[in-house]
Design an enzyme around this catalytic site. Structure first.
Site, short mmCIF file in Angstrom:
data_model
loop_
_atom_site.label_atom_id
_atom_site.label_comp_id
_atom_site.label_asym_id
_atom_site.label_seq_id
_atom_site.Cartn_x
_atom_site.Cartn_y
_atom_site.Cartn_z
N ASP A 86 0.81 -1.21 0.00
CA ASP A 86 0.00 0.00 0.00
C ASP A 86 0.85 1.27 0.00
O ASP A 86 2.04 1.24 0.35
CB ASP A 86 -0.87 0.04 1.26
CG ASP A 86 -1.97 -1.00 1.26
OD1 ASP A 86 -1.95 -1.89 0.39
OD2 ASP A 86 -2.84 -0.93 2.15
N HIS A 229 3.77 -2.24 3.02
CA HIS A 229 3.84 -0.90 2.43
C HIS A 229 5.15 -0.74 1.68
O HIS A 229 6.22 -0.86 2.30
CB HIS A 229 3.73 0.17 3.52
CG HIS A 229 2.44 0.09 4.28
ND1 HIS A 229 2.24 -0.79 5.32
CD2 HIS A 229 1.27 0.77 4.13
CE1 HIS A 229 1.00 -0.65 5.78
NE2 HIS A 229 0.39 0.28 5.07
NI NI Z 1 -2.39 2.86 3.61
#
Ligand code: NI
Length: 282
Positions: A86, A229
């Site tokens: 992400d 991430h």
């Molecule tokens: Ni996020």
């Protein structure tokens, strides 16, 4: 050329690959310089020249068929896991893509709309290399706290930005913090987006330590969606270890749509993993 049968692939796929290879070879015989013009050295040709010389019955369709067969993974048979990244694209995304390519692993990226400008080529590369791309809002707010207009804009602008960058309209999104409600569901349903949450949270944003991140991600179970991430270099550093550890346990790395292929993605609905989709019609 190397062909790799994913771990857990059934035998029929190996047989199909073999058949396609033989057919592809047969279709090329007689037109290939080595087949048709014995004794004459094959000139060095560019791909474009090769196509021009044998346009009708080249080996390319067979090659594409091989690729298609190769990429279809049935997660009811294979032991699948969906790694997700992400908040990109960012400065470490290209390095992550190199690592994924080296391991032939497919993943899913959930993009922040405002991070895309100037990194359009990365979005195109993610898609070109077989990964899935979804939306992750424009600026990462908790969507449940926004006005209806702001909630709509956060998602709509991001969909448009991905389309502008890559000519691709996403069908999945991830609400920041996994925070969603009926209003969020309604807005993203109108945009044609299914909501994808996760099963395994590596907390890689908090613990910027690749050993810890690798250990948490490597505990995934079959059918899990793993949250990471790609804006943290420590996370990208952990990925080779994660891929190696999970591959050793027999996992195949698939995109979220591949993982959920048995459950057609419905806009607005909330999905966790392939095995557990209990929630959230909006
Ligand atoms: Ni996020």
């Amino acid at each position: 050329m190397r062909l790799v049968i994913p771990a857990g692939a059934p035998r029929w796929r190996a047989a199909a690959l073999g058949a396609v290879l033989v057919l592809g070879w047969l279709s090329g015989v007689g037109e290939h310089p080595l087949g048709g013009d014995h004794g004459r050295p094959a000139p060095h040709r560019s791909a474009a020249n090769a196509n021009a010389q044998r346009p009708a019955r080249s080996g390319w369709p067979a090659l594409l068929a091989i690729v298609a067969v190769h990429h279809r993974v049935d997660c009811r048979r294979a032991k699948c896991v969906a790694l997700t990244f992400d908040d990109g694209p960012g400065p470490y995304t290209a390095r992550l893509l190199d690592i994924l390519a080296a391991h032939r692993a497919k993943v899913t990226f959930f993009l922040i709309g405002r991070n895309i400008r100037g990194r359009e080529a990365l979005v195109r590369r993610e898609l070109a290399e077989g990964h899935a791309v979804g939306a992750h809002t424009w600026s990462h707010p908790d969507l449940t706290g926004l006005s209806t207009a702001a909630l709509w804009a956060q998602n709509e602008q991001t969909v448009r930005e991905i389309e502008r960058a890559a000519g691709f309209r996403p069908t999945i999104m991830r609400p920041p913090y996994g925070a969603t409600n009926k209003r969020v569901g309604k807005a993203v349903r109108r945009l044609g987006l299914a909501q994808i949450i996760w099963d395994v949270d590596t907390n890689d944003w908090r613990d910027r330590n690749s050993r810890i991140v690798a250990r948490r991600a490597s505990r995934a179970d079959r059918g899990d969606i793993v949250l990471m991430h790609d804006i943290h270099p420590t996370t990208v550093d952990a990925v080779p270890k994660i891929l190696t550890a999970l591959a050793r346990r027999g996992f195949t790395f698939v995109t979220v749509p591949e993982l959920l292929a048995a459950h057609p993605l419905r806009p607005g609905r909330v999905y966790f993993s392939g095995s557990d989709n209990t929630s959230g019609d909006s």
